[in-house]
Scaffold this motif. Structure first.
Motif, PDB file in Angstrom:
ATOM      1  N   ILE A 170     -23.488  67.158 -52.211  1.00  0.00           N
ATOM      2  CA  ILE A 170     -24.208  67.336 -53.469  1.00  0.00           C
ATOM      3  C   ILE A 170     -25.708  67.156 -53.241  1.00  0.00           C
ATOM      4  CG2 ILE A 170     -24.600  66.338 -55.773  1.00  0.00           C
ATOM      5  CD1 ILE A 170     -21.535  65.761 -55.789  1.00  0.00           C
ATOM      6  N   ASN A 171     -26.077  66.172 -52.435  1.00  0.00           N
ATOM      7  CA  ASN A 171     -27.482  65.937 -52.130  1.00  0.00           C
ATOM      8  C   ASN A 171     -28.078  67.129 -51.382  1.00  0.00           C
ATOM      9  OD1 ASN A 171     -29.766  64.235 -52.236  1.00  0.00           O
ATOM     10  ND2 ASN A 171     -29.445  63.691 -50.099  1.00  0.00           N
ATOM     11  N   TYR A 172     -27.335  67.699 -50.436  1.00  0.00           N
ATOM     12  CA  TYR A 172     -27.804  68.882 -49.708  1.00  0.00           C
ATOM     13  C   TYR A 172     -28.031  70.054 -50.669  1.00  0.00           C
ATOM     14  CZ  TYR A 172     -26.669  66.794 -45.136  1.00  0.00           C
ATOM     15  OH  TYR A 172     -26.619  66.002 -44.022  1.00  0.00           O
ATOM     16  N   ILE A 173     -27.083  70.257 -51.564  1.00  0.00           N
ATOM     17  CA  ILE A 173     -27.190  71.363 -52.527  1.00  0.00           C
ATOM     18  C   ILE A 173     -28.394  71.149 -53.442  1.00  0.00           C
ATOM     19  CG2 ILE A 173     -26.064  72.480 -54.505  1.00  0.00           C
ATOM     20  CD1 ILE A 173     -23.377  71.805 -53.023  1.00  0.00           C
ATOM     21  N   LYS A 174     -28.576  69.915 -53.895  1.00  0.00           N
ATOM     22  CA  LYS A 174     -29.717  69.600 -54.765  1.00  0.00           C
ATOM     23  C   LYS A 174     -31.030  69.822 -54.018  1.00  0.00           C
ATOM     24  CE  LYS A 174     -31.133  66.244 -58.183  1.00  0.00           C
ATOM     25  NZ  LYS A 174     -31.015  64.880 -58.668  1.00  0.00           N
ATOM     26  N   GLY A 175     -30.985  69.717 -52.701  1.00  0.00           N
ATOM     27  CA  GLY A 175     -32.162  69.955 -51.883  1.00  0.00           C
ATOM     28  C   GLY A 175     -32.389  71.414 -51.539  1.00  0.00           C
ATOM     29  N   GLY A 176     -31.475  72.297 -51.957  1.00  0.00           N
ATOM     30  CA  GLY A 176     -31.668  73.728 -51.753  1.00  0.00           C
ATOM     31  C   GLY A 176     -30.769  74.377 -50.725  1.00  0.00           C
ATOM     32  N   LYS A 177     -29.856  73.621 -50.122  1.00  0.00           N
ATOM     33  CA  LYS A 177     -28.931  74.202 -49.139  1.00  0.00           C
ATOM     34  C   LYS A 177     -27.847  75.004 -49.850  1.00  0.00           C
ATOM     35  CE  LYS A 177     -30.559  71.855 -45.547  1.00  0.00           C
ATOM     36  NZ  LYS A 177     -31.213  72.427 -44.433  1.00  0.00           N
ATOM     37  N   SER A 178     -27.264  75.948 -49.130  1.00  0.00           N
ATOM     38  CA  SER A 178     -26.185  76.748 -49.710  1.00  0.00           C
ATOM     39  C   SER A 178     -24.856  76.002 -49.563  1.00  0.00           C
ATOM     40  CB  SER A 178     -26.113  78.110 -49.042  1.00  0.00           C
ATOM     41  OG  SER A 178     -25.854  77.975 -47.672  1.00  0.00           O
ATOM     42  N   CYS A 179     -23.851  76.491 -50.283  1.00  0.00           N
ATOM     43  CA  CYS A 179     -22.519  75.885 -50.221  1.00  0.00           C
ATOM     44  C   CYS A 179     -21.475  76.992 -50.312  1.00  0.00           C
ATOM     45  CB  CYS A 179     -22.328  74.881 -51.353  1.00  0.00           C
ATOM     46  SG  CYS A 179     -22.321  75.598 -53.010  1.00  0.00           S
ATOM     47  N   SER A 180     -20.234  76.615 -50.058  1.00  0.00           N
ATOM     48  CA  SER A 180     -19.151  77.592 -50.153  1.00  0.00           C
ATOM     49  C   SER A 180     -18.878  77.899 -51.633  1.00  0.00           C
ATOM     50  CB  SER A 180     -17.884  77.044 -49.497  1.00  0.00           C
ATOM     51  OG  SER A 180     -17.349  75.977 -50.263  1.00  0.00           O
ATOM     52  N   ASP A 181     -18.213  79.013 -51.869  1.00  0.00           N
ATOM     53  CA  ASP A 181     -17.847  79.388 -53.235  1.00  0.00           C
ATOM     54  C   ASP A 181     -16.944  78.324 -53.862  1.00  0.00           C
ATOM     55  OD1 ASP A 181     -19.306  81.677 -52.863  1.00  0.00           O
ATOM     56  OD2 ASP A 181     -17.583  83.019 -52.739  1.00  0.00           O
ATOM     57  N   GLU A 182     -16.049  77.766 -53.046  1.00  0.00           N
ATOM     58  CA  GLU A 182     -15.113  76.747 -53.539  1.00  0.00           C
ATOM     59  C   GLU A 182     -15.867  75.508 -54.026  1.00  0.00           C
ATOM     60  OE1 GLU A 182     -11.459  73.920 -51.981  1.00  0.00           O
ATOM     61  OE2 GLU A 182     -12.226  75.485 -50.658  1.00  0.00           O
ATOM     62  N   VAL A 183     -16.845  75.060 -53.261  1.00  0.00           N
ATOM     63  CA  VAL A 183     -17.637  73.894 -53.657  1.00  0.00           C
ATOM     64  C   VAL A 183     -18.422  74.207 -54.933  1.00  0.00           C
ATOM     65  CG1 VAL A 183     -19.598  72.435 -53.006  1.00  0.00           C
ATOM     66  CG2 VAL A 183     -17.776  72.880 -51.362  1.00  0.00           C
ATOM     67  N   GLY A 184     -18.991  75.386 -55.012  1.00  0.00           N
ATOM     68  CA  GLY A 184     -19.709  75.793 -56.218  1.00  0.00           C
ATOM     69  C   GLY A 184     -18.825  75.759 -57.447  1.00  0.00           C
ATOM     70  N   ARG A 185     -17.594  76.245 -57.297  1.00  0.00           N
ATOM     71  CA  ARG A 185     -16.631  76.223 -58.407  1.00  0.00           C
ATOM     72  C   ARG A 185     -16.281  74.793 -58.807  1.00  0.00           C
ATOM     73  NH1 ARG A 185     -14.535  80.604 -56.014  1.00  0.00           N
ATOM     74  NH2 ARG A 185     -13.055  79.425 -54.777  1.00  0.00           N
ATOM     75  N   LYS A 186     -16.059  73.929 -57.830  1.00  0.00           N
ATOM     76  CA  LYS A 186     -15.714  72.538 -58.126  1.00  0.00           C
ATOM     77  C   LYS A 186     -16.827  71.849 -58.897  1.00  0.00           C
ATOM     78  CE  LYS A 186     -12.602  71.579 -54.250  1.00  0.00           C
ATOM     79  NZ  LYS A 186     -12.411  70.727 -53.054  1.00  0.00           N
ATOM     80  N   LEU A 187     -18.068  72.078 -58.473  1.00  0.00           N
ATOM     81  CA  LEU A 187     -19.201  71.457 -59.157  1.00  0.00           C
ATOM     82  C   LEU A 187     -19.341  71.987 -60.575  1.00  0.00           C
ATOM     83  CD1 LEU A 187     -21.826  71.420 -56.269  1.00  0.00           C
ATOM     84  CD2 LEU A 187     -20.441  69.514 -57.105  1.00  0.00           C
ATOM     85  N   ALA A 188     -19.228  73.300 -60.741  1.00  0.00           N
ATOM     86  CA  ALA A 188     -19.331  73.901 -62.074  1.00  0.00           C
ATOM     87  C   ALA A 188     -18.223  73.375 -62.983  1.00  0.00           C
ATOM     88  CB  ALA A 188     -19.278  75.420 -61.977  1.00  0.00           C
ATOM     89  N   ASP A 189     -17.004  73.293 -62.468  1.00  0.00           N
ATOM     90  CA  ASP A 189     -15.887  72.777 -63.268  1.00  0.00           C
ATOM     91  C   ASP A 189     -16.144  71.336 -63.700  1.00  0.00           C
ATOM     92  OD1 ASP A 189     -14.549  75.178 -63.025  1.00  0.00           O
ATOM     93  OD2 ASP A 189     -13.155  74.473 -61.487  1.00  0.00           O
ATOM     94  N   ALA A 190     -16.627  70.511 -62.764  1.00  0.00           N
ATOM     95  CA  ALA A 190     -16.890  69.109 -63.077  1.00  0.00           C
ATOM     96  C   ALA A 190     -17.997  68.966 -64.119  1.00  0.00           C
ATOM     97  CB  ALA A 190     -17.253  68.345 -61.810  1.00  0.00           C
TER      98      ALA A 190
END
Length: 62
Positions: A33-53
């Motif tokens: 989550i910290n990496y993503i908040k810093g601008g790194k990319s993530c997998s589609d699955e991780v993106g879905r999990k975060l959006a759902d949460a």
């Protein structure tokens, strides 16, 4: 997938949610989550999990 860091940070603030709580709800590590908040990319699955949460659509975060 690259989540827009400004939209992501704004959604966390809007919901008054910490990275720790988001990690608990989504099953995604705080480090990731910290990496993503810093601008790194993530997998589609991780993106879905975060959006759902967060209770938003993935398209609201990209």
């Amino acid at each position: 997938m690259r989540i827009d860091r400004a939209k992501f940070a704004a959604e966390l603030t809007k919901q008054d949610m910490t990275q720790k709580r988001l990690a608990e709800l989504s099953g995604v590590s705080r480090t990731t989550i910290n990496y993503i908040k810093g601008g790194k990319s993530c997998s589609d699955e991780v993106g879905r999990k975060l959006a759902d949460a967060l209770g938003v659509e993935v398209t609201d975060l990209v």
